[in-house]
Scaffold this motif. Structure first.
Motif, PDB file in Angstrom:
ATOM      1  N   ARG A  94      33.372  11.175  26.351  1.00 15.84           N
ATOM      2  CA  ARG A  94      32.612  12.969  25.552  1.00 15.84           C
ATOM      3  C   ARG A  94      31.330  12.771  24.649  1.00 15.84           C
ATOM      4  N   LEU A  95      31.254  13.710  24.392  1.00 14.80           N
ATOM      5  CA  LEU A  95      29.975  13.619  23.661  1.00 14.80           C
ATOM      6  C   LEU A  95      29.816  13.667  22.091  1.00 14.80           C
ATOM      7  N   ALA A  96      29.731  12.951  21.658  1.00 15.93           N
ATOM      8  CA  ALA A  96      30.090  11.951  20.092  1.00 15.93           C
ATOM      9  C   ALA A  96      28.553  12.462  19.240  1.00 15.93           C
ATOM     10  N   PRO A  97      28.659  12.551  17.972  1.00 20.80           N
ATOM     11  CA  PRO A  97      27.141  13.042  16.972  1.00 20.80           C
ATOM     12  C   PRO A  97      26.997  11.300  16.503  1.00 20.80           C
ATOM     13  N   PHE A  98      26.059  11.177  16.557  1.00 14.90           N
ATOM     14  CA  PHE A  98      25.450  10.564  15.852  1.00 14.90           C
ATOM     15  C   PHE A  98      23.584  10.339  15.320  1.00 14.90           C
ATOM     16  N   SER A  99      23.720   9.927  14.138  1.00 14.33           N
ATOM     17  CA  SER A  99      22.651  10.117  13.370  1.00 14.33           C
ATOM     18  C   SER A  99      21.046   9.814  13.983  1.00 14.33           C
ATOM     19  N   ALA A 100      20.232  10.430  13.855  1.00 12.62           N
ATOM     20  CA  ALA A 100      18.828   9.410  14.707  1.00 12.62           C
ATOM     21  C   ALA A 100      18.506   9.044  13.151  1.00 12.62           C
ATOM     22  N   GLY A 101      18.726   8.982  12.538  1.00  8.52           N
ATOM     23  CA  GLY A 101      18.045   8.139  10.834  1.00  8.52           C
ATOM     24  C   GLY A 101      17.496   6.960  11.330  1.00  8.52           C
ATOM     25  N   PRO A 102      19.024   6.036  12.100  1.00  6.83           N
ATOM     26  CA  PRO A 102      18.572   4.578  11.815  1.00  6.83           C
ATOM     27  C   PRO A 102      18.028   4.130  13.453  1.00  6.83           C
ATOM     28  N   PHE A 103      17.561   5.395  14.207  1.00 12.72           N
ATOM     29  CA  PHE A 103      17.429   5.494  15.519  1.00 12.72           C
ATOM     30  C   PHE A 103      15.571   5.277  15.493  1.00 12.72           C
ATOM     31  N   VAL A 104      15.587   6.331  14.690  1.00 13.37           N
ATOM     32  CA  VAL A 104      13.854   6.651  14.196  1.00 13.37           C
ATOM     33  C   VAL A 104      13.939   5.253  12.926  1.00 13.37           C
ATOM     34  N   LEU A 105      14.300   4.840  12.558  1.00 11.65           N
ATOM     35  CA  LEU A 105      13.803   3.760  11.336  1.00 11.65           C
ATOM     36  C   LEU A 105      13.607   2.342  12.662  1.00 11.65           C
ATOM     37  N   ALA A 106      14.588   2.046  13.739  1.00  7.78           N
ATOM     38  CA  ALA A 106      14.116   0.952  14.342  1.00  7.78           C
ATOM     39  C   ALA A 106      12.587   1.271  15.438  1.00  7.78           C
ATOM     40  N   ALA A 107      12.271   2.490  15.508  1.00  5.83           N
ATOM     41  CA  ALA A 107      11.465   2.949  16.385  1.00  5.83           C
ATOM     42  C   ALA A 107      10.724   3.285  15.775  1.00  5.83           C
ATOM     43  N   THR A 108      10.248   2.879  13.731  1.00  8.39           N
ATOM     44  CA  THR A 108       8.744   3.026  13.254  1.00  8.39           C
ATOM     45  C   THR A 108       8.958   1.566  13.241  1.00  8.39           C
ATOM     46  N   LEU A 109       9.846   0.911  12.201  1.00  4.54           N
ATOM     47  CA  LEU A 109       9.653  -0.768  11.566  1.00  4.54           C
ATOM     48  C   LEU A 109       9.131  -1.750  12.358  1.00  4.54           C
ATOM     49  N   ARG A 110       8.154  -2.539  12.033  1.00  3.62           N
ATOM     50  CA  ARG A 110       7.337  -2.829  13.043  1.00  3.62           C
ATOM     51  C   ARG A 110       8.564  -4.742  12.917  1.00  3.62           C
ATOM     52  N   ALA A 111       9.634  -5.150  13.566  1.00  9.09           N
ATOM     53  CA  ALA A 111      10.442  -6.391  13.433  1.00  9.09           C
ATOM     54  C   ALA A 111      11.122  -6.213  14.708  1.00  9.09           C
ATOM     55  N   PRO A 112      11.440  -7.024  15.133  1.00 11.97           N
ATOM     56  CA  PRO A 112      12.738  -7.102  16.841  1.00 11.97           C
ATOM     57  C   PRO A 112      14.061  -5.823  16.213  1.00 11.97           C
TER      58      PRO A 112
END
Length: 581
Positions: free
Chosen positions: A486-504
């Motif tokens: 089923r489709l479940a809602p996830f917050s975009a915030g953690p994934f935007v953060l993962a793509a923005t920060l310079r770290a593994p």
């Protein structure tokens, strides 16, 4: 009463401050300590009833001498010993007949911090309908047997009230509103000995009387006389808890009606803070083995009474079984909601053990194949850990500290992170996990986290929950991913953060396998979201991969899933009156 007029003590008129209150002191052979107690009480301007509970002749003589010496003291004598509760109630009745509305109960042996009386009275003025009780802060003078016994009573009281609001049910330093107490004892027979204090508090709570607590220091004087009978009073207290437990069962609808249903993201967390402090104290005092045994009845009662969480657990397990059947994946045996609750309780103990540094890598915590290869290059540089409410991320504290002495900052969507940190510092001064409260993952948060990562720290964030306070207007910040069919809602915030920060970025899940916690770790691809035209597609791809890996690990250990609410429903879609939390 001895016929002496009831007057106020030097220093004030009873009731001048708006609270017509007196003092009631039950006394059984504590005549030697009474003069010093009265000397300190004199300044408060309150009339004092000393109830002689059938004491020996020497104590009766001393009480009568104090009555003659102080105009603001009235001696009451019971012909035979009625027990502490019986003496207190006799004093309450005399106080009520004299026109008092409240009574401050205090012991005769000097245990209680008399200097805290103004704080209790101030709380009673602010909440005149409430029972105001001291919340003991003990020093090393308390006997260990008494400490353990008190904690066991606390656990039973939480069960009997289905609440953590009663922080201490045995402290005899209280301000009572007399009308509801005397009305209660006329209708309900209650224990009259050492079982009185906890029973009257629980029954007043059942009646809807608010309970307020004021921290106060309590000491056990060296060589002090205790009237607690280890055999008889423990039998009385055990029988009291039996009565209260069955009384709780037929009051279930009333007690459960006090709990308001809402989506988890709007639920206040002060109870969680109190519960965490209590659990930490119990763990510290009893040790894990004894505490785990004490949790059995707590889990059983919670499973029986927490209908919303039980339904959410069953909904989750049914979804897992359907999806596993559709995909042909084998599941562990014994999947049921009661075991799900038990696993959650065990995870709470693991959380405490992780904070205290009690989990040992190689004994309590082991690495799944391939995990070390992912983690080892990250040990000496900043790394973003993307986790979930699947298993116990607290084991990363043991992992980080024991493998490399790393500092871990965990982001939490709560306004109470400062208090969590205070509790961590109190019970585990050496802890290297710090909690950082956020409501939205904005530019300022990203800059602060980048500084931590540049300093070589680890930053942990959970990707499976939405931040608090979300509304319909903010729905565009939710990204839906396929999860368990089923489709479940996830917050975009953690994934935007993962793509923005310079770290593994690594995914980290700690799942239980028998007595051990197994850490599963893998690298997570978090590509830059630029250019803007491709941002929605790249963000969707990240969420889809996270949901797929979350599903994979959740199927490995379904009982380690600790989202006890409808995971597939976003909060702005929820009807609080109908929702399963």
């Amino acid at each position: 009463m001895n016929g002496k007029p009831v007057t106020s003590a030097p220093g004030g008129t009873a009731g001048a401050d708006g609270l017509r209150c007196c003092i009631v002191i039950p006394c059984y052979n504590h005549g030697a300590s009474l003069p010093a107690v009265l000397d300190r009480l004199a300044a408060f301007g309150l009339h004092c009833f000393i109830v002689d509970d059938g004491s020996e002749l020497a104590t009766r003589v001393r009480i009568n001498a104090l009555d003659r010496q102080h105009a603001w003291v009235t001696a009451l004598h019971l012909p035979t010993n009625q027990g502490k509760g019986g003496a207190v109630l006799h004093g309450f009745q005399a106080a009520r007949q004299a026109g008092y509305q409240h009574a401050l109960q205090i012991d005769a042996d000097g245990q209680h911090e008399i200097d805290d009386i103004p704080r209790l009275l101030a709380e009673a003025r602010r909440h005149p309908d409430a029972l105001v009780s001291g919340q003991p802060v003990y020093d090393e003078s308390i006997p260990k047997a008494r400490r353990y016994g008190r904690y066991l009573t606390h656990v039973w009281v939480w069960i009997e009230t289905l609440s953590l609001q009663i922080r201490d049910a045995m402290c005899g330093f209280r301000v009572y509103p007399l009308a509801p107490v005397l009305s209660l004892v006329q209708r309900v027979p209650m224990g009259r000995y050492m079982d009185f204090d906890p029973e009257v508090m629980v029954r007043l709570y059942w009646e809807g009387v608010p309970v307020r607590f004021v921290p106060t220091r309590v000491i056990y004087p060296e060589g002090g006389l205790s009237n607690f009978d280890a055999v008889r009073d423990n039998v009385r207290i055990s029988w009291m808890h039996t009565r209260l437990f069955f009384g709780m069962l037929w009051r279930l609808p009333q007690l459960l009606s006090r709990r308001r249903a809402s989506h988890w993201a709007q639920r206040e967390e002060l109870k969680g803070l109190l519960g965490m402090r209590i659990m930490m104290r119990l763990y510290q005092t009893l040790g894990r083995g004894a505490f785990e045994l004490a949790l059995y009845p707590v889990v059983a009662v919670y499973w029986l009474t927490a209908g919303a969480a039980r339904r959410a657990s069953r909904q989750w397990l049914e979804a897992v079984c359907r999806h596993a059947a559709a995909t042909g994946m084998a599941l562990p045996r014994g999947l049921n909601s009661y075991r799900h609750f038990r696993r959650f309780a065990q995870a709470m103990l693991d959380k405490i053990a992780g904070w205290r540094g009690d989990l040992v890598l190689g004994r309590d915590v082991v690495l799944a194949p391939g995990t070390e290869a992912v983690l080892h290059p990250s040990m000496r540089r900043g790394t973003l850990i993307l986790g979930a409410h699947l298993g116990d991320l607290e084991v990363c504290r043991a992992l980080a500290e024991q493998m490399s002495g790393q500092v871990v900052t965990a982001l939490v969507f709560t306004d109470h992170a400062q208090r969590y940190n205070q509790i961590l510092k109190e019970f585990s001064p050496q802890a290297t996990v710090h909690l950082l409260s956020v409501r939205e993952l904005g530019p300022e948060t990203a800059l602060m986290l980048q500084q931590k990562l540049d300093a070589g720290e680890w930053v942990a964030i959970l990707g499976d929950r939405l931040s608090a306070g979300r509304t319909r207007a903010q729905a565009q910040r939710i990204v839906y991913g396929a999860f368990m069919g089923r489709l479940a809602p996830f917050s975009a915030g953690p994934f935007v953060l993962a793509a923005t920060l310079r770290a593994p970025v690594v995914l980290l899940f700690a799942l239980r396998d028998g007595p051990q916690r197994v850490i599963h770790c893998e690298s997570f691809d978090a590509p830059r979201l630029m250019p803007r035209s491709e941002r929605p597609q790249r963000l969707q791809a990240m969420v889809d991969r996270y949901a797929q890996r979350l599903e994979h690990y959740a199927l490995l250990s379904p009982l380690d899933w600790f989202n006890f609410y409808d995971f597939w429903q976003a909060p702005h879609q929820a009807d609080p009156a109908k929702e399963t939390p």
